[in-house]
Design a protein around this motif. Structure first.
Motif, PDB file in Angstrom:
ATOM      1  N   LEU A  90       0.835  -1.206   0.000  1.00 39.78           N
ATOM      2  CA  LEU A  90       0.000   0.000   0.000  1.00 39.78           C
ATOM      3  C   LEU A  90       0.868   1.254   0.000  1.00 39.78           C
ATOM      4  O   LEU A  90       0.514   2.266  -0.611  1.00 39.78           O
ATOM      5  CB  LEU A  90      -0.921   0.001   1.234  1.00 39.78           C
ATOM      6  N   GLU A  91       1.993   1.161   0.686  1.00 34.80           N
ATOM      7  CA  GLU A  91       2.918   2.295   0.758  1.00 34.80           C
ATOM      8  C   GLU A  91       3.351   2.752  -0.634  1.00 34.80           C
ATOM      9  O   GLU A  91       3.574   3.950  -0.866  1.00 34.80           O
ATOM     10  CB  GLU A  91       4.145   1.878   1.581  1.00 34.80           C
ATOM     11  N   ASP A  92       3.436   1.821  -1.576  1.00 30.25           N
ATOM     12  CA  ASP A  92       3.890   2.159  -2.929  1.00 30.25           C
ATOM     13  C   ASP A  92       2.872   2.980  -3.705  1.00 30.25           C
ATOM     14  O   ASP A  92       3.231   3.649  -4.685  1.00 30.25           O
ATOM     15  CB  ASP A  92       4.199   0.873  -3.711  1.00 30.25           C
ATOM     16  N   PHE A  93       1.602   2.924  -3.303  1.00 31.07           N
ATOM     17  CA  PHE A  93       0.558   3.629  -4.046  1.00 31.07           C
ATOM     18  C   PHE A  93       0.370   5.076  -3.584  1.00 31.07           C
ATOM     19  O   PHE A  93      -0.356   5.842  -4.227  1.00 31.07           O
ATOM     20  CB  PHE A  93      -0.782   2.889  -3.904  1.00 31.07           C
ATOM     21  N   VAL A  94       0.988   5.451  -2.471  1.00 28.75           N
ATOM     22  CA  VAL A  94       0.828   6.804  -1.927  1.00 28.75           C
ATOM     23  C   VAL A  94       2.049   7.638  -2.299  1.00 28.75           C
ATOM     24  O   VAL A  94       3.176   7.294  -1.905  1.00 28.75           O
ATOM     25  CB  VAL A  94       0.668   6.769  -0.391  1.00 28.75           C
ATOM     26  N   PRO A  95       1.880   8.706  -3.053  1.00 23.61           N
ATOM     27  CA  PRO A  95       3.024   9.536  -3.455  1.00 23.61           C
ATOM     28  C   PRO A  95       3.796  10.061  -2.248  1.00 23.61           C
ATOM     29  O   PRO A  95       3.218  10.338  -1.192  1.00 23.61           O
ATOM     30  CB  PRO A  95       2.365  10.689  -4.231  1.00 23.61           C
ATOM     31  N   LYS A  96       5.086  10.210  -2.407  1.00 24.08           N
ATOM     32  CA  LYS A  96       5.929  10.682  -1.313  1.00 24.08           C
ATOM     33  C   LYS A  96       5.552  12.081  -0.865  1.00 24.08           C
ATOM     34  O   LYS A  96       5.737  12.447   0.302  1.00 24.08           O
ATOM     35  CB  LYS A  96       7.406  10.668  -1.742  1.00 24.08           C
ATOM     36  N   SER A  97       5.014  12.874  -1.775  1.00 25.24           N
ATOM     37  CA  SER A  97       4.665  14.261  -1.459  1.00 25.24           C
ATOM     38  C   SER A  97       3.209  14.428  -1.035  1.00 25.24           C
ATOM     39  O   SER A  97       2.732  15.552  -0.884  1.00 25.24           O
ATOM     40  CB  SER A  97       4.940  15.151  -2.671  1.00 25.24           C
ATOM     41  N   HIS A  98       2.496  13.326  -0.866  1.00 26.31           N
ATOM     42  CA  HIS A  98       1.069  13.434  -0.519  1.00 26.31           C
ATOM     43  C   HIS A  98       0.916  14.106   0.848  1.00 26.31           C
ATOM     44  O   HIS A  98       1.621  13.761   1.807  1.00 26.31           O
ATOM     45  CB  HIS A  98       0.423  12.049  -0.496  1.00 26.31           C
ATOM     46  N   PRO A  99      -0.002  15.088   0.979  1.00 27.96           N
ATOM     47  CA  PRO A  99      -0.167  15.813   2.248  1.00 27.96           C
ATOM     48  C   PRO A  99      -0.567  14.927   3.426  1.00 27.96           C
ATOM     49  O   PRO A  99      -0.288  15.270   4.573  1.00 27.96           O
ATOM     50  CB  PRO A  99      -1.260  16.844   1.937  1.00 27.96           C
ATOM     51  N   LEU A 100      -1.204  13.780   3.154  1.00 26.92           N
ATOM     52  CA  LEU A 100      -1.611  12.909   4.247  1.00 26.92           C
ATOM     53  C   LEU A 100      -0.423  12.250   4.948  1.00 26.92           C
ATOM     54  O   LEU A 100      -0.557  11.783   6.082  1.00 26.92           O
ATOM     55  CB  LEU A 100      -2.562  11.815   3.750  1.00 26.92           C
ATOM     56  N   ARG A 101       0.727  12.195   4.293  1.00 25.59           N
ATOM     57  CA  ARG A 101       1.886  11.563   4.917  1.00 25.59           C
ATOM     58  C   ARG A 101       2.310  12.323   6.176  1.00 25.59           C
ATOM     59  O   ARG A 101       2.535  11.735   7.228  1.00 25.59           O
ATOM     60  CB  ARG A 101       3.047  11.480   3.927  1.00 25.59           C
ATOM     61  N   ALA A 102       2.437  13.633   6.057  1.00 25.33           N
ATOM     62  CA  ALA A 102       2.835  14.439   7.217  1.00 25.33           C
ATOM     63  C   ALA A 102       1.759  14.405   8.290  1.00 25.33           C
ATOM     64  O   ALA A 102       2.059  14.340   9.487  1.00 25.33           O
ATOM     65  CB  ALA A 102       3.113  15.873   6.783  1.00 25.33           C
ATOM     66  N   ILE A 103       0.491  14.441   7.864  1.00 24.46           N
ATOM     67  CA  ILE A 103      -0.615  14.408   8.825  1.00 24.46           C
ATOM     68  C   ILE A 103      -0.646  13.078   9.562  1.00 24.46           C
ATOM     69  O   ILE A 103      -0.849  13.021  10.782  1.00 24.46           O
ATOM     70  CB  ILE A 103      -1.951  14.676   8.102  1.00 24.46           C
ATOM     71  N   ARG A 104      -0.433  11.978   8.837  1.00 25.69           N
ATOM     72  CA  ARG A 104      -0.448  10.654   9.466  1.00 25.69           C
ATOM     73  C   ARG A 104       0.712  10.496  10.454  1.00 25.69           C
ATOM     74  O   ARG A 104       0.556   9.889  11.518  1.00 25.69           O
ATOM     75  CB  ARG A 104      -0.364   9.566   8.396  1.00 25.69           C
ATOM     76  N   THR A 105       1.861  11.066  10.110  1.00 29.28           N
ATOM     77  CA  THR A 105       3.011  10.981  11.008  1.00 29.28           C
ATOM     78  C   THR A 105       2.707  11.675  12.336  1.00 29.28           C
ATOM     79  O   THR A 105       2.975  11.129  13.420  1.00 29.28           O
ATOM     80  CB  THR A 105       4.253  11.618  10.359  1.00 29.28           C
ATOM     81  N   MET A 106       2.133  12.883  12.249  1.00 33.46           N
ATOM     82  CA  MET A 106       1.810  13.616  13.475  1.00 33.46           C
ATOM     83  C   MET A 106       0.679  12.937  14.244  1.00 33.46           C
ATOM     84  O   MET A 106       0.707  12.878  15.485  1.00 33.46           O
ATOM     85  CB  MET A 106       1.436  15.063  13.126  1.00 33.46           C
ATOM     86  N   ALA A 107      -0.309  12.412  13.521  1.00 31.00           N
ATOM     87  CA  ALA A 107      -1.412  11.716  14.184  1.00 31.00           C
ATOM     88  C   ALA A 107      -0.908  10.478  14.923  1.00 31.00           C
ATOM     89  O   ALA A 107      -1.335  10.196  16.057  1.00 31.00           O
ATOM     90  CB  ALA A 107      -2.479  11.328  13.156  1.00 31.00           C
ATOM     91  N   ASN A 108       0.007   9.747  14.309  1.00 30.11           N
ATOM     92  CA  ASN A 108       0.562   8.551  14.955  1.00 30.11           C
ATOM     93  C   ASN A 108       1.397   8.911  16.186  1.00 30.11           C
ATOM     94  O   ASN A 108       1.409   8.163  17.171  1.00 30.11           O
ATOM     95  CB  ASN A 108       1.409   7.757  13.958  1.00 30.11           C
ATOM     96  N   GLN A 109       2.087  10.036  16.130  1.00 28.99           N
ATOM     97  CA  GLN A 109       2.837  10.485  17.302  1.00 28.99           C
ATOM     98  C   GLN A 109       1.889  10.769  18.468  1.00 28.99           C
ATOM     99  O   GLN A 109       2.174  10.425  19.619  1.00 28.99           O
ATOM    100  CB  GLN A 109       3.636  11.749  16.960  1.00 28.99           C
ATOM    101  N   ALA A 110       0.754  11.403  18.162  1.00 29.45           N
ATOM    102  CA  ALA A 110      -0.241  11.699  19.202  1.00 29.45           C
ATOM    103  C   ALA A 110      -0.871  10.416  19.733  1.00 29.45           C
ATOM    104  O   ALA A 110      -1.061  10.254  20.939  1.00 29.45           O
ATOM    105  CB  ALA A 110      -1.309  12.635  18.646  1.00 29.45           C
ATOM    106  N   LEU A 111      -1.188   9.487  18.841  1.00 33.56           N
ATOM    107  CA  LEU A 111      -1.822   8.225  19.252  1.00 33.56           C
ATOM    108  C   LEU A 111      -0.889   7.378  20.104  1.00 33.56           C
ATOM    109  O   LEU A 111      -1.332   6.671  21.008  1.00 33.56           O
ATOM    110  CB  LEU A 111      -2.266   7.451  18.011  1.00 33.56           C
ATOM    111  N   ALA A 112       0.402   7.431  19.817  1.00 31.01           N
ATOM    112  CA  ALA A 112       1.368   6.652  20.599  1.00 31.01           C
ATOM    113  C   ALA A 112       1.398   7.111  22.056  1.00 31.01           C
ATOM    114  O   ALA A 112       1.630   6.304  22.971  1.00 31.01           O
ATOM    115  CB  ALA A 112       2.759   6.774  19.985  1.00 31.01           C
TER     116      ALA A 112
END
Length: 366
Positions: free
Chosen positions: A17-39
């Motif tokens: 699935l990771e291969d289908f999401v562009p490296k520059s997609h805005p959700l990547r940064a949002i998901r990283t921050m969301a995962n930090q909060a969830l952890a």
């Protein structure tokens, strides 16, 4: 040479699935921050499920549930049923939530039921606070200069559901014919959403509504506190005092000047006095229309007052985003707790979107 209109599919695929999401997609940064909060919420999640019977069917992982709810806000998905439908075939949604290609998508009713557990344990509020903690670490908050405002939220209930509490109009077509009838929140309530109140503001029509409130930080307009109350003429100022008190508790040094900007609706003696008692300087717009302003001229004449009046307009961006993208103009849930959950989640999503932009801009400025 014209290509053939054929469809061939390999029996196996080696792509993730990771291969289908562009490296520059805005959700990547949002998901990283969301995962930090969830952890940071792992202990809370453990407490939420510790009373469950051992050996039973595992419920939806709360981390996946919250990420799915974030998607619903970010992509303006109107219902859980539509969200689950899109998750079936949308690889981006599966990647963001944390579902593999072969994972079964949840039944909408089960998804909705699990949200009740989040309300019971204030998980969305905790998530909002953890997102805010990330912004604090990145120095995106001033922590001292704020703006406050409120906005009306239309309830998921119509005028026909607003009937007498004593039941006298039950025989009158369930309140369908209410022309010429005097109705008020003291004598009437909605059958479908009793927490919604009939309210009007300014030139707007009377409708069943809630009132959303936010306290924003003036540095970048990030929302630092959000809540929903019943709609009435005093709700804005009362909610503002609660949010300011919470913000003041975080600041241990009482010598630090804390300011709050607000519009003319907050220019009332009791609110100005409450701010001064909290050691918060009220940078409230003076209302001199046929009356004397409660804001001292000594405060209104300062340079900081002018800056606060300019900065307080940033708070409207959060309301506008929540109503258009987050679908908070008219909520599709009923009850004060559920509306509050959706409003706080929308403001957390708004912060994540804004923080993603700040993450791209700030390095260029430094």
């Amino acid at each position: 040479m014209r290509g053939a209109d054929t469809f061939t599919e390999s029996l196996f695929t080696m792509r993730r699935l990771e291969d289908f999401v562009p490296k520059s997609h805005p959700l990547r940064a949002i998901r990283t921050m969301a995962n930090q909060a969830l952890a940071k919420m792992d202990r809370l999640f453990a407490q939420m499920y510790e009373a469950d019977i051992k050996g039973g069917r595992p419920s939806i992982a709360p981390e996946k549930l919250l990420r799915a709810m974030l998607l619903q806000v970010l992509y303006s998905v109107r219902s859980e049923r539509q969200l689950m439908e899109q998750t079936h075939y949308n690889l981006l949604f599966r990647w963001f939530i944390g579902l593999a290609m072969d994972d079964v998508v949840w039944v909408p009713s089960v998804f909705s039921k699990n949200r009740e557990r989040l309300i019971k344990h204030d998980a969305v509020i905790d998530f909002f606070n953890e997102v805010l903690a990330i912004a604090q670490k990145k120095d995106w908050l001033s922590g001292e200069h704020f703006s406050v405002d409120g906005t009306l939220i239309k309830a998921w209930a119509g005028h026909k559901s607003f009937v007498r509490k004593d039941g006298d109009d039950q025989d009158d077509n369930d309140g369908a014919d209410f022309k010429g009838e005097k109705r008020s929140n003291e004598t009437h309530e909605s059958k479908t959403d009793p927490d919604a109140k009939l309210y009007r503001k300014g030139k707007t029509a009377s409708e069943l509504r809630y009132m959303g409130h936010t306290l924003s930080d003036n540095r970048h307009g990030l929302v630092v506190s959000a809540m929903v109350t019943n709609a009435d003429g005093h709700a804005e100022r009362e909610a503002a005092k609660v949010m300011l008190n919470d913000a003041r508790q975080v600041i241990e040094d009482l010598n630090v000047e804390v300011t709050v900007g607000a519009d003319k609706g907050y220019d009332a003696h009791e609110f100005i006095q409450a701010c001064l008692e909290l050691k918060v300087t009220p940078h409230v717009a003076q209302n001199t229309s046929g009356r004397r302003s409660a804001v001292p001229d000594a405060i209104a004449g300062t340079k900081g007052y002018a800056i606060s009046q300019q900065k307080r307009k940033l708070i409207e961006q959060g309301f506008g985003w929540a109503k258009t993208v987050g679908r908070m103009r008219q909520v599709m849930v009923r009850g004060l707790k559920k509306v509050d959950q959706m409003f706080v989640l929308s403001m957390a999503a708004y912060n994540l979107v804004r923080m993603r932009s700040l993450g791209q801009i700030r390095p260029q400025l430094q």
